[in-house]
Scaffold this active site. Structure first.
Site, PDB file in Angstrom:
ATOM      1  N   CYS A  69       0.820  -1.212   0.000  1.00  0.00           N
ATOM      2  CA  CYS A  69       0.000   0.000   0.000  1.00  0.00           C
ATOM      3  C   CYS A  69       0.855   1.265   0.000  1.00  0.00           C
ATOM      4  O   CYS A  69       1.656   1.478   0.917  1.00  0.00           O
ATOM      5  CB  CYS A  69      -0.901  -0.008   1.233  1.00  0.00           C
ATOM      6  N   ARG A 136     -14.241   2.275   6.376  1.00  0.00           N
ATOM      7  CA  ARG A 136     -13.320   1.341   5.747  1.00  0.00           C
ATOM      8  C   ARG A 136     -12.302   0.816   6.759  1.00  0.00           C
ATOM      9  O   ARG A 136     -11.890   1.534   7.667  1.00  0.00           O
ATOM     10  CB  ARG A 136     -12.579   2.044   4.606  1.00  0.00           C
ATOM     11  N   PHE A 137     -11.882  -0.417   6.557  1.00  0.00           N
ATOM     12  CA  PHE A 137     -10.843  -1.011   7.400  1.00  0.00           C
ATOM     13  C   PHE A 137      -9.495  -0.808   6.704  1.00  0.00           C
ATOM     14  O   PHE A 137      -8.933  -1.709   6.097  1.00  0.00           O
ATOM     15  CB  PHE A 137     -11.104  -2.498   7.614  1.00  0.00           C
ATOM     16  N   GLU A 154      -5.008   8.220   9.113  1.00  0.00           N
ATOM     17  CA  GLU A 154      -4.803   9.091   7.946  1.00  0.00           C
ATOM     18  C   GLU A 154      -3.302   9.261   7.713  1.00  0.00           C
ATOM     19  O   GLU A 154      -2.597   9.898   8.514  1.00  0.00           O
ATOM     20  CB  GLU A 154      -5.481  10.441   8.170  1.00  0.00           C
ATOM     21  N   TYR A 205      -5.738   5.399  -9.067  1.00  0.00           N
ATOM     22  CA  TYR A 205      -6.928   4.645  -8.671  1.00  0.00           C
ATOM     23  C   TYR A 205      -8.154   5.116  -9.443  1.00  0.00           C
ATOM     24  O   TYR A 205      -9.027   4.312  -9.799  1.00  0.00           O
ATOM     25  CB  TYR A 205      -7.174   4.781  -7.168  1.00  0.00           C
TER      26      TYR A 205
END
Length: 350
Positions: A69, A136-137, A154, A205
């Site tokens: 990620c 969201r996880f 964040e 994305y």
């Protein structure tokens, strides 16, 4: 117990407020064919003040991250640069992201599982922090062991905390002195981050998860406009904000390093490869090589490639993943020394 929201006001110039890879299908974040990343919800702060709600302390906090990620790897890079590897523990999730969210089962080489509480799902960490959580996880998670809670999820805020809150605990005086968000450059850093976030970090994305041709083309053109703007800027500037390496460069790097192996094919961002843009490619190599390999240690191409190609079934239903390009060329000389740079006060680990 914390239920999301900002607990108190800080003076930090934070613009972006979206982060991470999430739970369940990303299709739920597509509106009128356009991918719209959701806001992060846990927004508390660690501070150097010992009387703060979350004071900077060695051994108290954990970063849950995915090596795949880009948002999470921002925080891992800062942890390395600031000499905090013995201060803040890291747990690495499994490579493939199922619809139920990230798992912590140590299925893959380099994945650690949950060494703190033995939880098997990232969702369990969220529900421990807030049983009514409905977001969201995502990773990264900055977790507090003392209160079994999430301080912040964040990435753009976590890297600001790591930049200064733990200075007294950094491994060396040089690492403590390193300031990648200097007050005199914050406005310009934020301005660069604003553009890079929308059209590059999240722009890839938007291309990959677009559900209409119009949405894809809109994101594709914005993305390539920004790449070309960065290429021009880096022709005469060592870094994105002049001669000083800053958080803006960390935030750009994590996307650039994934661009050719994943985004060009998987997300159809194929107008340019970073390797075809000489200034951006040299800039990417310089960052990869800097600081005695500290940043390179946060790049795991096996996790990166397998995660993207094997997690997004609607984008790549076969699960077959690309093997190129050869990452060895990241170690070729970057030849950017002709451009002025402020020296980074980083030395070898003690």
């Amino acid at each position: 117990m914390y239920h999301g929201g900002l607990s108190h006001t800080h003076s930090h110039h934070i613009i972006m407020s979206k982060s991470g890879e999430g739970n369940v299908s990303w299709n739920k974040d597509v509106k009128e064919g356009r991918y719209e990343r959701k806001d992060s919800l846990f927004r508390r702060w660690i501070e150097a003040d010992p009387d703060a709600e979350f004071p900077a302390e060695a051994g108290r906090y954990v970063i849950y991250a995915a090596m795949a990620c880009p948002w999470a790897c921002r925080t891992l890079a800062m942890r390395e640069l600031k000499g905090l590897t013995e201060v803040i523990e890291v747990n690495i999730v499994d490579v493939v992201l199922p619809d139920t969210g990230w798992t912590l089962e140590a299925k893959d080489e380099g994945a650690t599982g949950d060494t703190i509480n033995g939880r098997k799902q990232v969702s369990e960490i969220y529900y421990a922090a807030d049983p009514e959580y409905d977001g969201r996880f995502t990773v990264p998670i900055l977790y507090d062991k003392v209160n079994d809670t999430i301080v912040n999820n964040e990435s753009s805020e976590i890297i600001v905390m790591l930049n200064s809150a733990f200075n007294a605990l950094s491994a060396t005086p040089e690492a403590a002195a390193l300031d990648l968000y200097p007050a005199e450059l914050r406005d310009e850093i934020d301005e660069v981050n604003e553009r890079v976030y929308h059209s590059l970090n999240n722009g890839v994305y938007k291309c990959g998860f677009a559900k209409t041709q119009e949405a894809y083309e809109e994101a594709f053109h914005a993305l390539n406009d920004t790449l070309e703007w960065m290429e021009d800027r880096l022709a005469s500037s060592r870094y994105l904000v002049g001669s000083r390496f800053t958080l803006a460069d960390i935030r750009a790097f994590v996307t650039l390093i994934r661009y050719d192996p994943v985004y060009v094919t998987h997300f159809k961002t194929n107008k340019h490869r970073i390797r075809e843009l000489p200034n951006l490619w040299a800039y990417t190599r310089e960052i990869y090589q800097m600081a005695d390999g500290k940043i390179a240690s946060t790049v795991n191409f096996d996790h990166i490639i397998r995660h993207y190609y094997c997690s997004h079934n609607s984008v790549n239903p076969t699960g077959i993943y690309a093997l190129g390009p050869d990452p060895a060329d990241l170690l070729k000389p970057h030849n950017r020394d002709s451009l002025p740079a402020d020296p980074l006060p980083i030395v070898h680990d003690p």
